[in-house]
Design a protein around this motif. Structure first.
Motif, PDB file in Angstrom:
ATOM      1  N   ASP A 153      -6.521  10.636  -2.873  1.00 49.06           N
ATOM      2  CA  ASP A 153      -7.085  10.440  -4.204  1.00 49.06           C
ATOM      3  C   ASP A 153      -7.679  11.715  -4.789  1.00 49.06           C
ATOM      4  N   ALA A 154      -7.802  12.783  -3.962  1.00 51.13           N
ATOM      5  CA  ALA A 154      -8.303  14.054  -4.477  1.00 51.13           C
ATOM      6  C   ALA A 154      -7.177  14.910  -5.056  1.00 51.13           C
ATOM      7  N   ALA A 159      -5.720  12.026  -9.219  1.00 47.00           N
ATOM      8  CA  ALA A 159      -6.957  12.071 -10.012  1.00 47.00           C
ATOM      9  C   ALA A 159      -6.670  11.806 -11.487  1.00 47.00           C
TER      10      ALA A 159
END
Length: 263
Positions: A153-154, A159
């Motif tokens: 998710d980074a 994002a």
């Protein structure tokens, strides 16, 4: 009037007026208020058709899942590229040793020149395959933002998809327009279900019932005896005999005429 010291007949009573407008556009599917209706903060005023925004939310959720899958696939490709580099390095090392062996045998007259050329060709191919495998590792790592161990998710793509999902959730949430404060609905007589609205389009007003103040226009010679915080007594022609208590909240920097469009 101010504390029994000065008085003025030129004063205006004000109540905060809030323009009610949708954050998102669309067709009005329901109206929950009528002209001059009293409402409480949080009461539903009207609703814009939420269906297009539900669809947009579903699309944003699908896009997020797709971005996460793509990042996971890129991580797998990176690990595969690392394994390919290891295999290419082992092959290159073996074929370089084979080239050395054939060269030594040729010097002794045991191996033919063609054997040496073939071994040299294979060793060169192995070196090129190792270089290509290293390039695949670099490419996969770049696609992961330079950090293969970062959470999925980074990743920038995920994002961005998360941000779009938040936007879609917000847009859906504001299809229901609620009263921002206690007050009275004003200029809503012609507002009906089925109206097509654009974002920010004012549809009616809400006059706050809990925020009231008076603008009193004193003469300059009277202002010397008035100070912020002084008690004030207010009377209205509409309510003869009644007196309302207040206090001076602020003294303006200039007259209304001075700050008008044409002073």
């Amino acid at each position: 009037a101010g504390g029994g010291q000065e008085s003025t007949e030129n004063a205006n009573l004000h109540q905060a007026r809030i323009s009610i407008a949708p954050t998102v556009g669309g067709r009005v599917v329901s109206v929950g208020v009528t002209e001059l209706q009293q409402v409480k903060a949080g009461d539903v005023l009207f609703q814009v058709d939420p269906e297009p925004y539900r669809i947009a939310l579903a699309q944003a959720e699908a896009a997020l899942n797709g971005a996460r899958i793509q990042v996971e696939q890129t991580k797998a490709a990176y690990q595969q590229a690392l394994a390919s580099v290891k295999l290419a390095q082992d092959d290159a090392a073996y074929l370089n040793r084979e080239l050395d062996r054939q060269t030594a045998l040729s010097a002794k007259g045991v191996a033919t020149p063609s054997d040496v050329d073939n071994a040299r060709h294979l060793a060169q191919q192995a070196a090129e395959k190792e270089t290509l495998a290293q390039l695949n590792v670099t490419t996969a790592l770049a696609a992961l933002g330079g950090n293969a161990d970062a959470p999925t998710d980074a990743h920038p793509a995920v994002a961005a998809a998360l941000a779009e999902l938040d936007r879609a959730k917000y847009n859906l949430s504001v299809t229901t327009v609620t009263a921002p404060a206690d007050g009275v609905v004003y200029q809503a007589a012609s507002f009906r279900q089925g109206a097509m609205l654009t974002p920010g389009q004012t549809v009616f007003a809400l006059v706050e019932s809990g925020d009231v103040w008076v603008d009193a226009n004193f003469k300059e010679t009277q202002l010397s005896d008035i100070a912020v915080g002084q008690p004030a007594e207010v009377t209205f022609d509409l309510a003869p005999g009644r007196h309302f208590s207040g206090k001076v909240e602020a003294i303006g920097a200039g007259t209304g005429a001075e700050f008008s469009l044409l002073p």
